[in-house]
Design an enzyme around this catalytic site. Structure first.
Site, short mmCIF file in Angstrom:
data_model
loop_
_atom_site.label_atom_id
_atom_site.label_comp_id
_atom_site.label_asym_id
_atom_site.label_seq_id
_atom_site.Cartn_x
_atom_site.Cartn_y
_atom_site.Cartn_z
N ASP A 25 -51.01 -12.28 -113.69
CA ASP A 25 -52.01 -12.27 -112.64
C ASP A 25 -52.69 -13.65 -112.70
O ASP A 25 -52.46 -14.41 -113.65
CB ASP A 25 -53.02 -11.15 -112.90
N ASP A 27 -56.34 -14.63 -110.92
CA ASP A 27 -57.80 -14.65 -110.87
C ASP A 27 -58.40 -13.86 -112.03
O ASP A 27 -58.09 -12.68 -112.23
CB ASP A 27 -58.30 -14.08 -109.54
#
Length: 239
Positions: A25, A27
């Site tokens: 991922d 953020d």
């Protein structure tokens, strides 16, 4: 080393499946952009006397931008359409996201995996425009990932996290797609953890310290920081 200690070490190392590919991922995991999203969202909410707090944020972390924004609008009863919200968000995007920084342990881990020939990818709920704003000053670092799937705009990703589709699409775009069981996901958000687990992948979670423990229970492994990750636990080359 005693026989008992030797057996214990083997059992510990065998707690997890061996993996060959890694998906990150972005953020809140690679970049400090979850804090920057909070700033940008609050800038919009403040104009209507509303507070974008943690109880709202935790529900939308990892979701596609349109779903996340509509949740905030509905929850806080802000009189804007999604398109109006998007315009206000985009107007501050370059300024806010120019402050993005790599989080602790990120550079070391990614560079290590790349140097050892481990295929690494990104699966982010971000849009392409937001991705560019966040990463343009980190272009050399992000050039190490292939594929990079931006679920906010990607036509093949119809359902954002916590649906597993995002991770399955990302996996399909590796040059030689592995079985999902051979993939290790790194996530910070509960929605992302669920998506990875539902895709039949193992998930290492590095949550915000405010995330309740019960929302971390589905993760394969929970760490305070990527600095604490030991690649050999999953059959990856050690540092």
């Amino acid at each position: 080393m005693s026989i008992y200690m030797h057996i214990s070490k083997i059992c510990y190392l065998n707690m997890y499946r061996r993996v060959t590919h890694v998906i990150f991922d972005m953020d809140g995991l690679l970049l400090n952009t979850e804090d920057l999203y909070t700033m940008a969202f609050q800038n919009i909410c403040s104009a209507y006397g509303k507070t974008y707090d943690w109880s709202i944020k935790i529900k939308i972390m990892g979701k596609k931008p349109d779903i996340a924004a509509q949740y905030v609008l509905d929850c806080l009863e802000i009189p804007l359409t999604y398109l109006q919200w998007k315009e206000k968000f985009n107007s501050q995007m370059d300024t806010v996201f120019s402050k993005s920084k790599l989080l602790p342990g990120v550079q070391k881990l990614v560079s290590h995996l790349k140097s050892k020939g481990i295929p690494i990818a990104i699966c982010s709920g971000s849009s392409k425009a937001a991705y560019i704003a966040k990463t343009s000053h980190h272009s050399e670092f992000f050039s190490q990932f292939n594929p990079i799937v931006l679920c906010g705009d990607d036509p093949e990703v119809k359902h954002g996290k916590p649906h597993p589709e995002a991770y399955l699409v990302t996996n399909s775009r590796f040059q030689s797609p592995p079985d999902p069981e051979s993939v290790l996901v790194f996530e910070d958000a509960p929605n992302g953890v669920v998506a990875g687990i539902e895709a039949n992948m193992q998930v290492v979670m590095v949550p915000d310290q405010r995330v309740p423990k019960e929302l971390t229970d589905k993760a394969t492994l929970v760490l305070k920081s990527l600095e604490d990750f030991k690649p050999e636990l999953f059959g990856l080359p050690p540092f």
